[in-house]
Motif scaffolding. Sequence first.
Motif, PDB file in Angstrom:
ATOM      1  N   VAL A  95       0.816  -1.224   0.000  1.00  0.00           N
ATOM      2  CA  VAL A  95       0.000   0.000   0.000  1.00  0.00           C
ATOM      3  C   VAL A  95       0.852   1.278   0.000  1.00  0.00           C
ATOM      4  O   VAL A  95       0.330   2.366   0.215  1.00  0.00           O
ATOM      5  CB  VAL A  95      -0.978   0.032   1.208  1.00  0.00           C
ATOM      6  CG1 VAL A  95      -2.038  -1.035   1.077  1.00  0.00           C
ATOM      7  CG2 VAL A  95      -0.241  -0.091   2.528  1.00  0.00           C
ATOM      8  N   HIS A  96       2.153   1.138  -0.256  1.00  0.00           N
ATOM      9  CA  HIS A  96       3.030   2.312  -0.094  1.00  0.00           C
ATOM     10  C   HIS A  96       2.605   3.505  -0.955  1.00  0.00           C
ATOM     11  O   HIS A  96       2.790   4.650  -0.578  1.00  0.00           O
ATOM     12  CB  HIS A  96       4.492   1.941  -0.374  1.00  0.00           C
ATOM     13  CG  HIS A  96       4.812   1.772  -1.833  1.00  0.00           C
ATOM     14  ND1 HIS A  96       4.473   0.634  -2.534  1.00  0.00           N
ATOM     15  CD2 HIS A  96       5.419   2.599  -2.721  1.00  0.00           C
ATOM     16  CE1 HIS A  96       4.867   0.776  -3.792  1.00  0.00           C
ATOM     17  NE2 HIS A  96       5.443   1.953  -3.939  1.00  0.00           N
ATOM     18  N   ASP A  97       2.034   3.245  -2.125  1.00  0.00           N
ATOM     19  CA  ASP A  97       1.657   4.336  -3.037  1.00  0.00           C
ATOM     20  C   ASP A  97       0.180   4.692  -2.973  1.00  0.00           C
ATOM     21  O   ASP A  97      -0.328   5.374  -3.867  1.00  0.00           O
ATOM     22  CB  ASP A  97       1.999   3.930  -4.486  1.00  0.00           C
ATOM     23  CG  ASP A  97       3.347   4.488  -4.916  1.00  0.00           C
ATOM     24  OD1 ASP A  97       3.898   5.360  -4.194  1.00  0.00           O
ATOM     25  OD2 ASP A  97       3.854   4.059  -5.966  1.00  0.00           O
ATOM     26  N   ILE A  98      -0.498   4.242  -1.896  1.00  0.00           N
ATOM     27  CA  ILE A  98      -1.947   4.450  -1.809  1.00  0.00           C
ATOM     28  C   ILE A  98      -2.344   5.930  -1.953  1.00  0.00           C
ATOM     29  O   ILE A  98      -3.410   6.257  -2.472  1.00  0.00           O
ATOM     30  CB  ILE A  98      -2.494   3.839  -0.491  1.00  0.00           C
ATOM     31  CG1 ILE A  98      -4.012   3.851  -0.475  1.00  0.00           C
ATOM     32  CG2 ILE A  98      -1.964   4.512   0.749  1.00  0.00           C
ATOM     33  CD1 ILE A  98      -4.618   3.039  -1.565  1.00  0.00           C
ATOM     34  N   LYS A 133       3.096  14.844  -3.057  1.00  0.00           N
ATOM     35  CA  LYS A 133       2.243  14.845  -1.856  1.00  0.00           C
ATOM     36  C   LYS A 133       1.756  13.428  -1.522  1.00  0.00           C
ATOM     37  O   LYS A 133       1.165  13.203  -0.474  1.00  0.00           O
ATOM     38  CB  LYS A 133       1.010  15.740  -2.082  1.00  0.00           C
ATOM     39  CG  LYS A 133       1.321  17.228  -2.024  1.00  0.00           C
ATOM     40  CD  LYS A 133       0.038  18.012  -2.280  1.00  0.00           C
ATOM     41  CE  LYS A 133       0.333  19.506  -2.381  1.00  0.00           C
ATOM     42  NZ  LYS A 133      -0.808  20.220  -2.987  1.00  0.00           N
ATOM     43  N   HIS A 134       1.972  12.467  -2.441  1.00  0.00           N
ATOM     44  CA  HIS A 134       1.311  11.171  -2.231  1.00  0.00           C
ATOM     45  C   HIS A 134       1.705  10.417  -0.955  1.00  0.00           C
ATOM     46  O   HIS A 134       0.862   9.739  -0.381  1.00  0.00           O
ATOM     47  CB  HIS A 134       1.355  10.281  -3.490  1.00  0.00           C
ATOM     48  CG  HIS A 134       2.647   9.583  -3.720  1.00  0.00           C
ATOM     49  ND1 HIS A 134       3.650  10.125  -4.465  1.00  0.00           N
ATOM     50  CD2 HIS A 134       3.095   8.366  -3.297  1.00  0.00           C
ATOM     51  CE1 HIS A 134       4.668   9.270  -4.508  1.00  0.00           C
ATOM     52  NE2 HIS A 134       4.344   8.202  -3.806  1.00  0.00           N
ATOM     53  N   PRO A 135       2.953  10.531  -0.452  1.00  0.00           N
ATOM     54  CA  PRO A 135       3.205   9.826   0.814  1.00  0.00           C
ATOM     55  C   PRO A 135       2.352  10.385   1.964  1.00  0.00           C
ATOM     56  O   PRO A 135       1.809   9.618   2.766  1.00  0.00           O
ATOM     57  CB  PRO A 135       4.694  10.089   1.072  1.00  0.00           C
ATOM     58  CG  PRO A 135       5.271  10.363  -0.281  1.00  0.00           C
ATOM     59  CD  PRO A 135       4.199  11.111  -1.008  1.00  0.00           C
ATOM     60  N   HIS A 190       7.717   7.629   4.352  1.00  0.00           N
ATOM     61  CA  HIS A 190       9.126   7.901   4.030  1.00  0.00           C
ATOM     62  C   HIS A 190       9.683   7.107   2.858  1.00  0.00           C
ATOM     63  O   HIS A 190      10.893   7.071   2.672  1.00  0.00           O
ATOM     64  CB  HIS A 190       9.977   7.666   5.280  1.00  0.00           C
ATOM     65  CG  HIS A 190       9.615   8.587   6.405  1.00  0.00           C
ATOM     66  ND1 HIS A 190       9.703   9.963   6.304  1.00  0.00           N
ATOM     67  CD2 HIS A 190       9.143   8.341   7.655  1.00  0.00           C
ATOM     68  CE1 HIS A 190       9.311  10.522   7.433  1.00  0.00           C
ATOM     69  NE2 HIS A 190       8.956   9.554   8.266  1.00  0.00           N
ATOM     70  N   HIS A 191       8.828   6.490   2.057  1.00  0.00           N
ATOM     71  CA  HIS A 191       9.398   5.651   0.994  1.00  0.00           C
ATOM     72  C   HIS A 191      10.065   6.456  -0.122  1.00  0.00           C
ATOM     73  O   HIS A 191      10.725   5.889  -0.983  1.00  0.00           O
ATOM     74  CB  HIS A 191       8.355   4.650   0.451  1.00  0.00           C
ATOM     75  CG  HIS A 191       7.318   5.233  -0.462  1.00  0.00           C
ATOM     76  ND1 HIS A 191       6.152   5.780   0.004  1.00  0.00           N
ATOM     77  CD2 HIS A 191       7.267   5.350  -1.820  1.00  0.00           C
ATOM     78  CE1 HIS A 191       5.418   6.202  -1.016  1.00  0.00           C
ATOM     79  NE2 HIS A 191       6.083   5.951  -2.141  1.00  0.00           N
ATOM     80  N   HIS A 192       9.907   7.799  -0.111  1.00  0.00           N
ATOM     81  CA  HIS A 192      10.630   8.621  -1.100  1.00  0.00           C
ATOM     82  C   HIS A 192      11.740   9.457  -0.475  1.00  0.00           C
ATOM     83  O   HIS A 192      12.270  10.352  -1.128  1.00  0.00           O
ATOM     84  CB  HIS A 192       9.654   9.526  -1.861  1.00  0.00           C
ATOM     85  CG  HIS A 192       8.897   8.798  -2.928  1.00  0.00           C
ATOM     86  ND1 HIS A 192       9.519   8.276  -4.051  1.00  0.00           N
ATOM     87  CD2 HIS A 192       7.576   8.471  -3.031  1.00  0.00           C
ATOM     88  CE1 HIS A 192       8.601   7.671  -4.799  1.00  0.00           C
ATOM     89  NE2 HIS A 192       7.414   7.768  -4.200  1.00  0.00           N
ATOM     90  N   GLU A 193      12.083   9.154   0.778  1.00  0.00           N
ATOM     91  CA  GLU A 193      13.249   9.835   1.356  1.00  0.00           C
ATOM     92  C   GLU A 193      14.489   9.258   0.679  1.00  0.00           C
ATOM     93  O   GLU A 193      14.484   8.117   0.210  1.00  0.00           O
ATOM     94  CB  GLU A 193      13.328   9.568   2.868  1.00  0.00           C
ATOM     95  CG  GLU A 193      12.099   9.976   3.667  1.00  0.00           C
ATOM     96  CD  GLU A 193      11.947  11.488   3.833  1.00  0.00           C
ATOM     97  OE1 GLU A 193      12.826  12.246   3.341  1.00  0.00           O
ATOM     98  OE2 GLU A 193      10.933  11.913   4.429  1.00  0.00           O
ATOM     99  N   ALA A 217      13.242  -1.303  -3.478  1.00  0.00           N
ATOM    100  CA  ALA A 217      12.350  -2.195  -4.240  1.00  0.00           C
ATOM    101  C   ALA A 217      11.522  -1.398  -5.241  1.00  0.00           C
ATOM    102  O   ALA A 217      11.347  -1.823  -6.399  1.00  0.00           O
ATOM    103  CB  ALA A 217      11.430  -2.944  -3.278  1.00  0.00           C
ATOM    104  N   ASP A 218      11.055  -0.244  -4.825  1.00  0.00           N
ATOM    105  CA  ASP A 218      10.251   0.647  -5.660  1.00  0.00           C
ATOM    106  C   ASP A 218      11.068   1.078  -6.891  1.00  0.00           C
ATOM    107  O   ASP A 218      10.604   0.984  -8.036  1.00  0.00           O
ATOM    108  CB  ASP A 218       9.878   1.874  -4.806  1.00  0.00           C
ATOM    109  CG  ASP A 218       8.808   2.740  -5.448  1.00  0.00           C
ATOM    110  OD1 ASP A 218       8.165   2.280  -6.409  1.00  0.00           O
ATOM    111  OD2 ASP A 218       8.618   3.876  -4.971  1.00  0.00           O
ATOM    112  N   ALA A 219      12.320   1.486  -6.633  1.00  0.00           N
ATOM    113  CA  ALA A 219      13.181   1.949  -7.730  1.00  0.00           C
ATOM    114  C   ALA A 219      13.510   0.797  -8.687  1.00  0.00           C
ATOM    115  O   ALA A 219      13.489   0.963  -9.907  1.00  0.00           O
ATOM    116  CB  ALA A 219      14.460   2.548  -7.156  1.00  0.00           C
TER     117      ALA A 219
HETATM  118 FE   LIG Z   1       5.714   6.383  -4.249  1.00  0.00          FE
END
Ligand SMILES: [Fe+2]
Length: 346
Positions: free
Chosen positions: A209-212, A238-240, A262-265, A291-293
Amino acid sequence: MGEKAKILIVDDELGPREALRMILKDRYEVRVAGDGTSALSLLSREKFDVAILDIKMPDRDGIEVLRLAKEIDRDLEVVMITAYATVSTAREAIRHGALDYLIKPFDKTDVERVVERGIARRLDRETGRQRIRELERTTDRLARQVEKAKMDIQHHYDGTVKALIAAIDAVDHYTRGHSERVSNFTVRLAEAVSFPRHQIVLLQQAAIVHDIGKIGVEGRILRKRGTLTQEELQEVRKHPQIGVEIVGPVPFMAEMLPVILHHHERYDGKGFPEGLKGEEIVLGARLVSIADAVDAMLSDRPYRRALTLEEVKAELERESGGQFDPQLVSALLSSEFFQHVSDQIG
Ligand SMILES: [Fe+2]
């Protein structure tokens, strides 16, 4: 236990047997036996509260009858009768579980008192056992309810997560399947760096759900093929925070919030939303970030084709200490992670 407590008097001599019966018959249901053997057979057929046992009987030793009577009914209270009160016989009887002893000739008050004490103790023990049994039953019932509740929660949880993923996919077509792939990669990565086992499940769910928060970003911007304007970029970033607002009120998702936020820190502190640096960023978020990258690099985008595994590895090395935690990158590169990825993408 019936209305009246039941007393068994066991003595081979008629005199003391009758004397006891006379004292007790008005208040209790009294039965008598003239020897140990018939006493034991009575005890195995009927339930008694207190037995009064002569210590000296011709057929069997009173202590032996006591022991066998306790085997038949461990809650039976036994009072011994002795004509000569020696401390040793009394002690031995009590060591074998007798409540007390009475000395011939009997004192009425002594007899009444000891019988009352026996009945009270038996009742206490029985009530105690009954309470334990009730507690056990209650515990079993509660355990079953908890188990059912857990399953219900898991069911609701799965449903909620599926609905959330479907919502992301609806607004962000070309990243369809991204959430689940990021979640799978995150688990592989977490295993590669020996992330605590019990936390992996939670991390897996957080990753999914990280990008919810993308639900709250205009679909037009998410689907835009060209370069984003500064303003649009601000919106996407703003999505996080939007994600935290969406998931925040759901109690069972509370532990996932730091990962979502914090998944985009970036490891070097140049990420968003808070610009946290290094280990200020929770480990889960550092893992999801990689993992996202990796999934983004392995996917075709409108503006570029998917990178090869070698290119992805080179990119991770280049960004080690920049975008990514260098320790995680090196653990990842020396693990079998890319072998798994290669198997997965064929
Ligand atoms: Fe994201």
